[in-house]
Design a protein around this motif. Structure first.
Motif, PDB file in Angstrom:
ATOM      1  N   ARG A   2       0.853  -1.184   0.000  1.00 53.34           N
ATOM      2  CA  ARG A   2       0.000   0.000   0.000  1.00 53.34           C
ATOM      3  C   ARG A   2       0.894   1.241   0.000  1.00 53.34           C
ATOM      4  NH1 ARG A   2      -1.924  -3.754   3.391  1.00 53.34           N
ATOM      5  NH2 ARG A   2      -0.784  -2.822   5.140  1.00 53.34           N
ATOM      6  N   VAL A   3       0.717   2.082  -1.022  1.00 53.95           N
ATOM      7  CA  VAL A   3       1.588   3.248  -1.210  1.00 53.95           C
ATOM      8  C   VAL A   3       0.751   4.512  -1.162  1.00 53.95           C
ATOM      9  CG1 VAL A   3       3.329   4.333  -2.659  1.00 53.95           C
ATOM     10  CG2 VAL A   3       3.078   1.849  -2.688  1.00 53.95           C
ATOM     11  N   LEU A   4       1.063   5.384  -0.219  1.00 58.75           N
ATOM     12  CA  LEU A   4       0.417   6.688  -0.143  1.00 58.75           C
ATOM     13  C   LEU A   4       1.267   7.686  -0.918  1.00 58.75           C
ATOM     14  CD1 LEU A   4      -1.700   8.662   0.942  1.00 58.75           C
ATOM     15  CD2 LEU A   4      -0.305   8.884   3.028  1.00 58.75           C
ATOM     16  N   ASP A  99       2.118   1.321   3.610  1.00 55.52           N
ATOM     17  CA  ASP A  99       3.401   0.668   3.873  1.00 55.52           C
ATOM     18  C   ASP A  99       4.575   1.590   3.568  1.00 55.52           C
ATOM     19  OD1 ASP A  99       2.355  -1.986   4.532  1.00 55.52           O
ATOM     20  OD2 ASP A  99       1.753  -2.066   2.423  1.00 55.52           O
ATOM     21  N   VAL A 100       4.349   2.598   2.751  1.00 59.23           N
ATOM     22  CA  VAL A 100       5.389   3.560   2.386  1.00 59.23           C
ATOM     23  C   VAL A 100       4.700   4.827   1.884  1.00 59.23           C
ATOM     24  CG1 VAL A 100       5.569   2.639   0.034  1.00 59.23           C
ATOM     25  CG2 VAL A 100       7.494   3.895   1.004  1.00 59.23           C
ATOM     26  N   VAL A 101       5.343   5.972   2.104  1.00 60.54           N
ATOM     27  CA  VAL A 101       4.824   7.262   1.646  1.00 60.54           C
ATOM     28  C   VAL A 101       5.817   7.845   0.641  1.00 60.54           C
ATOM     29  CG1 VAL A 101       4.200   9.622   2.299  1.00 60.54           C
ATOM     30  CG2 VAL A 101       3.613   7.699   3.812  1.00 60.54           C
ATOM     31  N   VAL A 102       5.317   8.190  -0.543  1.00 62.43           N
ATOM     32  CA  VAL A 102       6.109   8.874  -1.561  1.00 62.43           C
ATOM     33  C   VAL A 102       5.511  10.270  -1.713  1.00 62.43           C
ATOM     34  CG1 VAL A 102       6.899   8.866  -3.956  1.00 62.43           C
ATOM     35  CG2 VAL A 102       6.607   6.700  -2.726  1.00 62.43           C
ATOM     36  N   TYR A 103       6.334  11.298  -1.599  1.00 56.97           N
ATOM     37  CA  TYR A 103       5.773  12.635  -1.493  1.00 56.97           C
ATOM     38  C   TYR A 103       6.566  13.673  -2.277  1.00 56.97           C
ATOM     39  CZ  TYR A 103       9.615  13.600   1.744  1.00 56.97           C
ATOM     40  OH  TYR A 103      10.860  13.779   2.294  1.00 56.97           O
ATOM     41  N   ALA A 104       5.857  14.697  -2.708  1.00 52.95           N
ATOM     42  CA  ALA A 104       6.485  15.898  -3.246  1.00 52.95           C
ATOM     43  C   ALA A 104       6.837  16.802  -2.068  1.00 52.95           C
ATOM     44  CB  ALA A 104       5.535  16.617  -4.189  1.00 52.95           C
ATOM     45  N   PRO A 105       8.057  17.316  -1.985  1.00 56.46           N
ATOM     46  CA  PRO A 105       8.399  18.202  -0.866  1.00 56.46           C
ATOM     47  C   PRO A 105       7.453  19.383  -0.710  1.00 56.46           C
ATOM     48  CG  PRO A 105      10.394  17.473  -1.947  1.00 56.46           C
ATOM     49  CD  PRO A 105       9.241  16.963  -2.791  1.00 56.46           C
ATOM     50  N   LYS A 106       6.818  19.822  -1.801  1.00 57.84           N
ATOM     51  CA  LYS A 106       5.838  20.905  -1.699  1.00 57.84           C
ATOM     52  C   LYS A 106       4.684  20.559  -0.777  1.00 57.84           C
ATOM     53  CE  LYS A 106       6.242  23.149  -6.259  1.00 57.84           C
ATOM     54  NZ  LYS A 106       5.503  23.449  -7.503  1.00 57.84           N
ATOM     55  N   SER A 107       4.445  19.278  -0.557  1.00 61.63           N
ATOM     56  CA  SER A 107       3.308  18.859   0.277  1.00 61.63           C
ATOM     57  C   SER A 107       3.546  19.157   1.748  1.00 61.63           C
ATOM     58  CB  SER A 107       3.031  17.372   0.085  1.00 61.63           C
ATOM     59  OG  SER A 107       4.096  16.577   0.575  1.00 61.63           O
ATOM     60  N   LEU A 108       4.760  19.494   2.136  1.00 63.72           N
ATOM     61  CA  LEU A 108       5.139  19.977   3.461  1.00 63.72           C
ATOM     62  C   LEU A 108       5.027  18.925   4.566  1.00 63.72           C
ATOM     63  CD1 LEU A 108       3.530  23.565   3.446  1.00 63.72           C
ATOM     64  CD2 LEU A 108       5.874  22.921   2.886  1.00 63.72           C
ATOM     65  N   GLY A 118       4.733   5.245  11.113  1.00 62.32           N
ATOM     66  CA  GLY A 118       5.835   4.322  11.359  1.00 62.32           C
ATOM     67  C   GLY A 118       6.304   3.595  10.119  1.00 62.32           C
ATOM     68  N   VAL A 119       6.246   4.280   8.963  1.00 62.32           N
ATOM     69  CA  VAL A 119       6.636   3.662   7.695  1.00 62.32           C
ATOM     70  C   VAL A 119       7.683   4.534   7.016  1.00 62.32           C
ATOM     71  CG1 VAL A 119       4.366   2.585   7.436  1.00 62.32           C
ATOM     72  CG2 VAL A 119       4.805   4.821   6.359  1.00 62.32           C
TER      73      VAL A 119
END
Length: 404
Positions: A2-4, A99-108, A118-119
């Motif tokens: 599961r990827v956020l 299970d893991v978070v992939v993010y744009a730094p703009k999302s703060l 805890g992922v």
């Protein structure tokens, strides 16, 4: 797995995450795309799970578009409360079971949400920002420094997040209940890693970067079956020679009327038909000749292949779309990393020299003519880029992060 996926910004910031969500779904994973509400429609139409978040910051941008410097200053004072609303919406995803978070730094706030869950988290960037090199200056540098100052210019990354650090720290404590110091984005990226979402054919990794920082290739969406351009636009395209595309996305002009007139006059002097995408405020046409078709926006993947030249602001999303479709470019950069990409595609021979300063009709007409002579180079670059599958590369990297 599961990827956020969390992203913030304009359409160019969101579309690569939609492509990644689609690639994850094809690989049998469960993506959830969290993005500004008004920019989640495309992902939802593709059957991808979405979490629409507050987009009040865009309403503020539209409210002050073209109203001058005083309105912009007033808007800046209102931006922090709106960004806090965005963060509070983001906090509602604390039950996402990722299970893991992939993010744009703009999302703060996304990496802090990962801390709560805890992922692991990993940043995703369409432009180099947190990975210093001596080979070229930071794309955020307002000037090109002497070569020996290239590495020092990358300290600007910390300046980018400075206005929001206190607010993010308070939100981390109040909304997420996390204690301890709030790590900055530069620290997070250095510790957790980053996915560089551009083509190595556009900008190869410098030789002083480790292998894991190498660009993955563009994250591109597959064509949608059954999707078509608006009928009126399709008829206009069929009625003559391929036109010039002109669009400046979410950019705002200081004087939209004068800027628009310069564009229309430049198109007239070039003797070419055109499609104008008004976007968020840089272009405000009132009366246009029959040789110009005006619309709000259109999917680049469908429109650009039917155009002769793309005139735009130099956002990397539009740069990527033009490269993929083999269309030569004219870039009038406004801010941020746009001058960096404008110079880069000119160096590659697929774009005219960047238009800087006040836009003039003669300057635009000459740049369009110059770009048109570069069509062959643009097609050759498109052929090289077409062999990439950046999103698939990233899926494999995320899988490794999730099980580490």
């Amino acid at each position: 797995m599961r990827v956020l996926l969390v992203t913030m910004g304009s359409r160019g910031d969101v579309e690569p995450f939609v492509a990644l969500a689609a690639a994850l779904a094809r690989a049998g994973h469960e993506p959830l795309l969290a993005a500004p509400r008004r920019l989640t429609e495309d992902a939802a139409a593709r059957g991808l799970p979405v979490a629409p978040l507050d987009d009040g910051i865009f309403a503020l941008q539209e409210e002050v578009a073209g109203k001058g410097a005083l309105a912009s200053v007033t808007a800046a004072r209102s931006a922090l409360p709106l960004l806090r609303r965005w963060l509070d919406d983001l906090a509602t995803l604390r039950d996402s079971d990722a299970d893991v978070v992939v993010y744009a730094p703009k999302s703060l706030g996304a990496p802090h949400l990962a801390d709560l869950l805890g992922v692991p988290s990993i940043a995703a960037l369409p432009v180099p920002l947190f990975s210093p090199t001596a080979r070229f200056p930071s794309p955020m540098s307002p000037v090109r420094p002497p070569r020996f100052l290239n590495r020092a210019s990358w300290r600007l990354a910390a300046v980018v997040e400075a206005p929001y650090r206190r607010m993010v720290s308070a939100w981390r404590s109040e909304a997420l209940g996390l204690s301890g110091p709030t790590p900055g984005l530069t620290e997070r990226v250095a510790r957790d890693g980053v996915l560089h979402a551009w083509s190595p054919h556009l900008l190869p990794a410098p030789d002083d970067w480790p292998a894991e920082l190498a660009p993955t290739g563009f994250w591109s969406l597959p064509p949608e079956e059954g999707r078509a351009l608006p009928a009126a636009l399709d008829q206009f395209l069929d009625a003559g020679e391929p036109p010039v595309y002109v669009g400046f996305g979410s950019m705002l002009a200081r004087d939209p009327e004068a800027f628009t007139q310069a564009v229309l006059d430049g198109l007239h002097r070039s003797g070419r038909r055109a499609v104008l995408a008004t976007g968020w405020g840089a272009l405000r046409p009132t009366r246009v000749p029959e040789t110009v078709h005006v619309l709000d926006q259109a999917p680049h993947g469908l429109l650009l292949p039917r155009t002769a030249v793309a005139v735009h602001h130099g956002g990397v999303g539009t740069v990527a779309a033009a490269i993929r479709t083999g269309v030569p470019q004219v870039i009038r950069p406004f801010l941020g990393d746009q001058p960096f990409w404008a110079r880069r595609v000119h160096e590659l021979g697929t774009a005219a020299r960047p238009l800087t300063g006040r836009l003039t009709a003669d300057g635009l007409a000459a740049a369009i003519d110059d770009a048109a002579t570069r069509a062959g180079a643009a097609r050759e670059l498109a052929a090289r880029v077409s062999a990439e599958d950046g999103a698939a590369v990233v899926v494999a990297r995320i899988e490794r992060v999730a099980v580490a």
